[in-house]
Design an enzyme around this catalytic site. Structure first.
Site, short mmCIF file in Angstrom:
data_model
loop_
_atom_site.label_atom_id
_atom_site.label_comp_id
_atom_site.label_asym_id
_atom_site.label_seq_id
_atom_site.Cartn_x
_atom_site.Cartn_y
_atom_site.Cartn_z
N GLY A 128 7.19 -2.30 -2.57
CA GLY A 128 6.65 -0.95 -2.65
C GLY A 128 7.39 -0.09 -3.65
O GLY A 128 7.08 -0.08 -4.85
N ARG A 129 8.44 0.59 -3.17
CA ARG A 129 9.10 1.60 -4.00
C ARG A 129 9.61 1.09 -5.33
O ARG A 129 9.57 1.81 -6.33
CB ARG A 129 10.23 2.25 -3.19
CG ARG A 129 9.71 3.15 -2.07
CD ARG A 129 10.79 3.49 -1.08
NE ARG A 129 11.27 2.29 -0.38
CZ ARG A 129 12.27 2.30 0.48
NH1 ARG A 129 12.90 3.41 0.76
NH2 ARG A 129 12.63 1.17 1.09
N PRO A 164 0.85 -1.19 0.00
CA PRO A 164 0.00 0.00 0.00
C PRO A 164 0.89 1.24 0.00
O PRO A 164 1.83 1.31 0.78
CB PRO A 164 -0.77 -0.11 1.32
CG PRO A 164 0.03 -1.03 2.19
CD PRO A 164 0.81 -1.93 1.27
N LYS A 170 -0.42 -4.87 8.58
CA LYS A 170 0.91 -4.52 8.10
C LYS A 170 1.57 -3.64 9.16
O LYS A 170 0.96 -2.67 9.63
CB LYS A 170 0.81 -3.76 6.78
CG LYS A 170 2.16 -3.24 6.31
CD LYS A 170 2.07 -2.79 4.86
CE LYS A 170 3.39 -2.23 4.38
NZ LYS A 170 3.68 -0.88 4.88
N GLN A 219 -6.84 -0.83 2.89
CA GLN A 219 -6.09 -0.62 4.12
C GLN A 219 -6.63 0.58 4.91
O GLN A 219 -6.84 1.65 4.33
CB GLN A 219 -4.61 -0.38 3.84
CG GLN A 219 -3.80 -0.39 5.13
CD GLN A 219 -2.36 0.03 4.94
OE1 GLN A 219 -2.09 1.15 4.52
NE2 GLN A 219 -1.44 -0.85 5.27
N CYS A 243 2.77 3.11 10.04
CA CYS A 243 3.07 4.35 9.31
C CYS A 243 3.82 5.35 10.18
O CYS A 243 3.35 5.76 11.22
CB CYS A 243 1.78 4.99 8.82
SG CYS A 243 2.18 6.42 7.83
N HIS A 274 7.33 -4.89 7.64
CA HIS A 274 8.39 -4.05 7.08
C HIS A 274 9.55 -4.11 8.07
O HIS A 274 9.39 -3.74 9.23
CB HIS A 274 7.86 -2.63 6.88
CG HIS A 274 8.88 -1.67 6.36
ND1 HIS A 274 8.65 -0.31 6.30
CD2 HIS A 274 10.13 -1.87 5.88
CE1 HIS A 274 9.73 0.28 5.80
NE2 HIS A 274 10.63 -0.63 5.53
N ASN A 281 8.76 -7.46 3.90
CA ASN A 281 8.72 -6.20 3.16
C ASN A 281 9.93 -5.34 3.54
O ASN A 281 10.32 -5.28 4.70
CB ASN A 281 7.40 -5.47 3.47
CG ASN A 281 7.36 -4.04 2.94
OD1 ASN A 281 7.14 -3.10 3.70
ND2 ASN A 281 7.57 -3.86 1.65
N GLY A 282 10.46 -4.68 2.52
CA GLY A 282 11.54 -3.73 2.77
C GLY A 282 12.73 -3.96 1.87
O GLY A 282 13.43 -4.96 1.98
#
Ligand SMILES: Cc1cc2nc3c(=O)[nH]c(=O)nc-3n(C[C@H](O)[C@H](O)[C@H](O)COP(=O)(O)O)c2cc1C
Length: 331
Positions: A228-229, A18, A141, A72, A102, A171, A204-205
């Site tokens: 993600g990125r 997300p 998440k 989300q 976040c 993450h 993730n990461g």
């Protein structure tokens, strides 16, 4: 096969992370086209949903071709989360995901996002409020913990699973780290290897290449990877990874024509979703990503971000296509 509730995902699924202001329906459609197995909306404020904030409501838009897709939400108030759970369920996503990771100030200060990482009891209550408000599978998440001295992901995973969370994406950074340093997947592997944990654990990461994806898959033993990125301006990453897993060989890099097609589709789908003008304006920020690193592209980029009608933009794409017909990328 990996199961989240009764959603069946392929062996070792690749998830689109997300991302606020990025993972909207046109972007998700591109990622789906290029191999993403499960995708999530941008995060949506539970308070915003209840107030009927227009921006929050628009983020609820999902389409059948992108399934399975999760919406989300985040928030620090149980009642708001319970109501949001009902509101989100009414638009019938495949699952509801909760963001507890976040680090953005406006989110943390409201007691939501990663601030909850300091208070596992609150995290559990907020999650329970969402689970009780829906029949859909609920996933979470999150990050490793608040800072290096308070990594609590092991406890978090067990307690969330115990109340009925169906999958966890982790993450590998703390809130204090923001995006600095490297994500530390060893903590993610420890959660995955905990014999008490039976729900899927997604890592993730920092995964940004097929080689890294394979290395992390083998080294950390997670059930799938969330990206993600690396997908921003490069939705090809998903199929590139899948191909590499299957064959050990790398697909050749997307050509200029592939990139033009992606940008053109992004624009078309954004206009279909939000109308011509908003679609044009909202797609502008993506062109730099699709055409990153291309020599002598400045003049064309300038055109793409200033032309204000669809016909003109499609003509610009044709012009780019001709001007860069022989452009070679190295993979
Ligand atoms: C522009 C941007 C927006 C993000 N928005 C969200 C979000 O809405 N919800 C969320 O859980 N994480 C959000 N994140 C974090 C990502 O989902 C992901 O955890 C992080 O980027 C690390 O993965 P990566 O290294 O593959 O990018 C965002 C990240 C970026 C770069």
């Amino acid at each position: 096969m990996v199961k989240i509730g009764n959603i069946e995902l392929p062996e070792f699924p690749l998830l689109l992370a997300p991302m606020e202001d990025v993972s909207d329906p046109p972007f998700r459609r591109l990622c789906k086209t290029h191999g993403a197995d499960l995708m999530f909306s941008e995060f949506i404020s539970s308070e915003g949903l209840i107030r009927d904030a227009i921006k929050s409501r628009q983020k609820l838009d999902i389409f059948d071709y992108e399934r399975p897709v999760g919406i989300q939400i985040f928030g620090g108030d149980e009642e708001a989360m319970a109501m949001s759970s009902k509101i989100v369920s009414a638009v019938n996503p495949d699952l509801i995901d909760i963001n507890f990771g976040c680090p953005v100030k406006k989110v943390v200060c409201k007691g939501a996002g990663a601030a909850v990482l300091k208070d596992v009891d609150l995290m559990v209550r907020l999650t329970k409020a969402v689970i009780d408000g829906t029949n859909l599978p609920v996933t979470v998440k999150t990050r490793l913990g608040w800072d290096d001295d308070s990594i609590n992901i092991d406890e978090v995973a067990e307690r969330l699973q115990d109340i009925g969370v169906k999958a966890l994406s982790i993450h590998g950074r703390t809130r204090a780290q923001l995006y600095k340093g490297e994500a530390d997947w060893s903590h993610i592997a420890r959660v995955k290897n905990n014999p008490r944990i039976t729900m899927p654990i997604f890592g993730n990461g920092d995964v940004d290449s097929p080689e890294k994806a394979l290395e992390y898959k083998n080294r950390y033993g997670v059930d799938g990877i969330m990206i993600g990125r690396a997908a921003i301006g490069y939705p090809w990453i998903f199929n590139e990874i899948k191909h590499y897993f299957k064959t050990g060989e790398k697909l050749s890099a997307p050509t200029m024509q592939d990139r033009i097609e992606a940008a053109r589709n992004h624009l078309t789908w954004a206009m279909e979703w939000k109308g011509e003008w908003v679609g044009i304006v909202e797609t502008r920020r993506h062109y730099t990503n699709y055409f990153k690193g291309i020599h002598n592209f400045k003049e064309y980029r300038q055109k793409l971000v200033t032309i204000d009608n669809a016909q003109g933009l499609y003509a610009a794409f044709d012009e780019i296509s001709q001007a860069f017909a022989d452009y070679q990328f190295v993979s």
